[in-house]
Structure formats: structure tokens, C-alpha cells
Design a protein around this motif. Sequence first.
Motif, PDB file in Angstrom:
ATOM      1  N   TYR A 275       0.832  -1.206   0.000  1.00 23.17           N
ATOM      2  CA  TYR A 275       0.000   0.000   0.000  1.00 23.17           C
ATOM      3  C   TYR A 275       0.867   1.256   0.000  1.00 23.17           C
ATOM      4  O   TYR A 275       0.606   2.206  -0.749  1.00 23.17           O
ATOM      5  CB  TYR A 275      -0.920   0.007   1.219  1.00 23.17           C
ATOM      6  N   GLU A 276       1.903   1.268   0.837  1.00 27.39           N
ATOM      7  CA  GLU A 276       2.769   2.450   0.887  1.00 27.39           C
ATOM      8  C   GLU A 276       3.472   2.673  -0.448  1.00 27.39           C
ATOM      9  O   GLU A 276       3.660   3.819  -0.878  1.00 27.39           O
ATOM     10  CB  GLU A 276       3.796   2.298   2.007  1.00 27.39           C
ATOM     11  N   THR A 277       3.852   1.578  -1.105  1.00 26.71           N
ATOM     12  CA  THR A 277       4.460   1.705  -2.432  1.00 26.71           C
ATOM     13  C   THR A 277       3.473   2.290  -3.428  1.00 26.71           C
ATOM     14  O   THR A 277       3.808   3.196  -4.202  1.00 26.71           O
ATOM     15  CB  THR A 277       4.944   0.333  -2.924  1.00 26.71           C
ATOM     16  N   ALA A 278       2.238   1.774  -3.402  1.00 24.10           N
ATOM     17  CA  ALA A 278       1.204   2.293  -4.309  1.00 24.10           C
ATOM     18  C   ALA A 278       0.878   3.743  -3.988  1.00 24.10           C
ATOM     19  O   ALA A 278       0.678   4.558  -4.896  1.00 24.10           O
ATOM     20  CB  ALA A 278      -0.047   1.429  -4.209  1.00 24.10           C
ATOM     21  N   GLN A 279       0.847   4.090  -2.717  1.00 25.05           N
ATOM     22  CA  GLN A 279       0.527   5.459  -2.311  1.00 25.05           C
ATOM     23  C   GLN A 279       1.554   6.445  -2.845  1.00 25.05           C
ATOM     24  O   GLN A 279       1.231   7.603  -3.128  1.00 25.05           O
ATOM     25  CB  GLN A 279       0.473   5.537  -0.784  1.00 25.05           C
ATOM     26  N   GLY A 280       2.782   5.977  -3.016  1.00 22.24           N
ATOM     27  CA  GLY A 280       3.825   6.838  -3.561  1.00 22.24           C
ATOM     28  C   GLY A 280       3.552   7.273  -4.992  1.00 22.24           C
ATOM     29  O   GLY A 280       4.108   8.264  -5.462  1.00 22.24           O
ATOM     30  N   LEU A 281       2.699   6.535  -5.704  1.00 18.79           N
ATOM     31  CA  LEU A 281       2.349   6.906  -7.073  1.00 18.79           C
ATOM     32  C   LEU A 281       1.488   8.159  -7.108  1.00 18.79           C
ATOM     33  O   LEU A 281       1.492   8.894  -8.099  1.00 18.79           O
ATOM     34  CB  LEU A 281       1.591   5.755  -7.750  1.00 18.79           C
ATOM     35  N   MET A 282       0.752   8.398  -6.025  1.00 19.08           N
ATOM     36  CA  MET A 282      -0.183   9.530  -5.988  1.00 19.08           C
ATOM     37  C   MET A 282      -0.364   9.946  -4.533  1.00 19.08           C
ATOM     38  O   MET A 282      -1.386   9.653  -3.912  1.00 19.08           O
ATOM     39  CB  MET A 282      -1.512   9.094  -6.614  1.00 19.08           C
ATOM     40  N   PRO A 283       0.631  10.629  -3.973  1.00 17.51           N
ATOM     41  CA  PRO A 283       0.624  10.925  -2.530  1.00 17.51           C
ATOM     42  C   PRO A 283      -0.606  11.684  -2.052  1.00 17.51           C
ATOM     43  O   PRO A 283      -1.002  11.558  -0.897  1.00 17.51           O
ATOM     44  CB  PRO A 283       1.896  11.779  -2.354  1.00 17.51           C
ATOM     45  N   GLY A 284      -1.207  12.483  -2.908  1.00 12.51           N
ATOM     46  CA  GLY A 284      -2.342  13.269  -2.467  1.00 12.51           C
ATOM     47  C   GLY A 284      -3.654  12.521  -2.414  1.00 12.51           C
ATOM     48  O   GLY A 284      -4.659  13.065  -1.941  1.00 12.51           O
ATOM     49  N   TYR A 285      -3.656  11.276  -2.873  1.00 16.59           N
ATOM     50  CA  TYR A 285      -4.907  10.505  -2.912  1.00 16.59           C
ATOM     51  C   TYR A 285      -5.056   9.706  -1.625  1.00 16.59           C
ATOM     52  O   TYR A 285      -4.131   9.030  -1.189  1.00 16.59           O
ATOM     53  CB  TYR A 285      -4.920   9.568  -4.114  1.00 16.59           C
ATOM     54  N   THR A 286      -6.229   9.769  -1.015  1.00 17.44           N
ATOM     55  CA  THR A 286      -6.484   9.058   0.241  1.00 17.44           C
ATOM     56  C   THR A 286      -7.609   8.059   0.046  1.00 17.44           C
ATOM     57  O   THR A 286      -8.754   8.438  -0.187  1.00 17.44           O
ATOM     58  CB  THR A 286      -6.874  10.042   1.361  1.00 17.44           C
ATOM     59  N   PRO A 287      -7.320   6.762   0.136  1.00 19.86           N
ATOM     60  CA  PRO A 287      -8.356   5.742  -0.007  1.00 19.86           C
ATOM     61  C   PRO A 287      -9.052   5.478   1.325  1.00 19.86           C
ATOM     62  O   PRO A 287      -8.733   6.102   2.350  1.00 19.86           O
ATOM     63  CB  PRO A 287      -7.562   4.521  -0.450  1.00 19.86           C
ATOM     64  N   ILE A 288      -9.979   4.549   1.333  1.00 15.99           N
ATOM     65  CA  ILE A 288     -10.665   4.149   2.565  1.00 15.99           C
ATOM     66  C   ILE A 288      -9.840   3.058   3.239  1.00 15.99           C
ATOM     67  O   ILE A 288      -9.641   1.984   2.682  1.00 15.99           O
ATOM     68  CB  ILE A 288     -12.081   3.633   2.267  1.00 15.99           C
ATOM     69  N   LEU A 289      -9.345   3.361   4.435  1.00 17.22           N
ATOM     70  CA  LEU A 289      -8.525   2.407   5.179  1.00 17.22           C
ATOM     71  C   LEU A 289      -9.161   2.116   6.533  1.00 17.22           C
ATOM     72  O   LEU A 289      -9.716   3.015   7.181  1.00 17.22           O
ATOM     73  CB  LEU A 289      -7.124   2.967   5.405  1.00 17.22           C
ATOM     74  N   SER A 290      -9.083   0.854   6.951  1.00 18.48           N
ATOM     75  CA  SER A 290      -9.603   0.474   8.264  1.00 18.48           C
ATOM     76  C   SER A 290      -8.677   0.930   9.380  1.00 18.48           C
ATOM     77  O   SER A 290      -9.089   1.024  10.540  1.00 18.48           O
ATOM     78  CB  SER A 290      -9.777  -1.056   8.341  1.00 18.48           C
ATOM     79  N   THR A 291      -7.428   1.205   9.047  1.00 12.99           N
ATOM     80  CA  THR A 291      -6.449   1.575  10.065  1.00 12.99           C
ATOM     81  C   THR A 291      -5.317   2.331   9.403  1.00 12.99           C
ATOM     82  O   THR A 291      -5.248   2.440   8.170  1.00 12.99           O
ATOM     83  CB  THR A 291      -5.909   0.319  10.772  1.00 12.99           C
ATOM     84  N   GLY A 292      -4.416   2.834  10.234  1.00 17.14           N
ATOM     85  CA  GLY A 292      -3.221   3.494   9.731  1.00 17.14           C
ATOM     86  C   GLY A 292      -1.996   2.682  10.096  1.00 17.14           C
ATOM     87  O   GLY A 292      -2.095   1.552  10.594  1.00 17.14           O
ATOM     88  N   VAL A 293      -0.829   3.279   9.865  1.00 15.47           N
ATOM     89  CA  VAL A 293       0.400   2.551  10.144  1.00 15.47           C
ATOM     90  C   VAL A 293       0.495   2.201  11.627  1.00 15.47           C
ATOM     91  O   VAL A 293       1.002   1.128  11.997  1.00 15.47           O
ATOM     92  CB  VAL A 293       1.627   3.371   9.684  1.00 15.47           C
ATOM     93  N   GLY A 294      -0.013   3.077  12.504  1.00 14.46           N
ATOM     94  CA  GLY A 294       0.016   2.789  13.940  1.00 14.46           C
ATOM     95  C   GLY A 294      -0.857   1.605  14.289  1.00 14.46           C
ATOM     96  O   GLY A 294      -0.468   0.747  15.106  1.00 14.46           O
TER      97      GLY A 294
END
Length: 340
Positions: A275-294
Motif C-alpha cells: 500500500y505504501e508503495t502504491a501510495q507513492g504513485l499519488m501521494p495526495g490521494y487518500t483511499p478508505i482504510l480500516s487503520t493506519g500505520v500505527g
Amino acid sequence: MIATAVGTAVYIDQSEKGHSSTTPFTHAFETPHLWVGTADGGVAMVELTRSGSSLSGSLDVTAIPSSDRTTTKAEHAAFTGTVDGSAVTIRIDGALGSVGSLSGTLTSTEMSLHVPNDNGSMYTLTLRPGSVDDYNRKVGALQSQARQALTELQDAQAKEAQAAADAESSGKIDAAATKVNSAYIELKRTLGVPVDYSSFETDLATVRSDLKTVKDNAANLSGEDACTDAGSVETDAGTVETDAGTLESDRGTLDYTISDIESQSTALKDAWDAYETAQGLMPGYTPILSTGVGGVSNLRANARDTVSAIKSKGDGYVRTGKDLAAEARRVSDTAVASAC
């Protein structure tokens, strides 16, 4: 005429040492040689020669085709014609020949031709005395329009390409986030299921019962049958050892639970890394996540603690069983030694 030939209307104006008179002319020298005209999307230049009532010359047209507004197209055609007073008829040969004959009026200061549109309607094309420089300037302006249209098209294409790339990137991010959500929920659900230790308790109770039998029988050895009874105590001690081995089998069943937790925890880590790798493709895009890195880190820590607790408790049952079996063997050995 010109509009039909190239798909656009044409315009004309020119200045040469012409005459200011607007009356029909009757002599060849009174007819200007170069004419320039413009209309939406096109520029035309006519080189005209008159000999009495006969006309001849050439027509150059530069236009922006309706099928491609990002470029210009130039054409050249020869023509012949006749003039009667101010009435003029022109016949075009060559590439622009689809127009055929055109009629209009001709004076020393203006040429007006009735030109059919593609839809069958007519419009008046007006040309005036001009120069090659006039024509070239108007062609340059037309080419600037085409370049601007090309720039706008390229910008639009770049935006479309970026939109497509963003859609692809957001799709990858959404897919990666979905895997994180699934892995997180699965591990959380597994950790929420209590581990069943009932078989350990049952088997340990059997071991304790068998040990009690060993101890009771060892305490009651007497008389001439004491050595024989000590053999029975030794057999009972073997039963305790066998029952203690059942606890080791029970411990083996815990490995399935441990393996599930560890594999699910690893799957969650892999999903988050992806997910973090994919997020790097478009840092400003926020998907629906059940949790964060914490949340991922905390749940995986919980998984490690749970695995450690399961191992510790399972191993504790096994050690207790082995200790009881060892105690049974010591009681047995003491009974045999004392009775035999």
C-alpha cells in the motif's frame, strides 16, 4: 469557390498601384493583377490577367481544414474566365475543380464571387487588391491559429493522459488499501478467538490421576507380594509417562493456531508495504482504510504477544506433564528398590 474546395471560406485584400474608381473597367491595364481575401479558416490569393473579355490566372488557398484544426493546408489551381462589363465568370481547373464555375462581379477595386458551401447554400467571397506580402502575413496569422489549436490539443491530451494515469494510480492504491483492510480484519478476528486449552486440562487431569494411583499403590506395598506389586507400580508409572506424551500432542495442535496468526501478521505487513508503495504513485490521494500505520503496528505487536503467550502456556502444560511423569518414575523406582 475556395471554401468548397478546401472546406473553409476565404478572404481577400490587396494593395497595389490600383485605381480608386469603383466603376467597372473595360481595359486590361485597369485590372489589378494580385488580389487577396480572407474568411473563417482560410486565406486566398488570386493572380489575374485580363485580355479583353477573357480572364486567366491562378488561385492559391491556405486554409485550416475542418477535419484538423491544428494544421494548415495549401492548394494551387489555375483558372480561366470571362468578364462582361462588371459581370465575371471563372472556371477552376485542378485540385479545386470541385467548385466548377463561379459567377460574380469585378471592378478595379473589388472582386465578388458567389461560392457554394458544402451544404448547398451560397456566400459571397470578396477579394481586394493586395500583395504577396499581404497574403503571406495572413497565412502567418492562420498558421499561428493552427499552432495555438495544436497547443490546446496537446494540453488537452496531456490532461487526459494525466487523468488516465491518476485513475490507474488511484485504482492501484484502492486495491492495495482493500488488501490492507482485509488482512487487518482477518488478523484481528483471529486474535479475538480464545484459544481452547480444554484438551490440555483433561489430559493433565488424567496424568495427575495416574500419578495418584502410582503413589497410592507404592504406599501399600507389603508382604510377600510386595515385589510383584512394585512391578504394577512400575507399570502405572509407564502409564503416567504415556499420558504425559498426550500433552505433547496437544501442544502440536497449537502450532496450527500459531501458524495462522504469524502468517496473517506477515500478510498484513506485506499488504501495508504494498500500500505504501502504491501510495507513492499519488501521494495526495487518500483511499478508505480500516487503520493506519500505527494500527497495523499495534495489531502485529498484539499478534506477537499472543503467539508468545500461546507457546508459553502450551509449553507449560508439557513441562508439567513431564514433571509429573518424572515424579511417577521416581516413586516407581523407589518402590521397586524397597520391595524387591
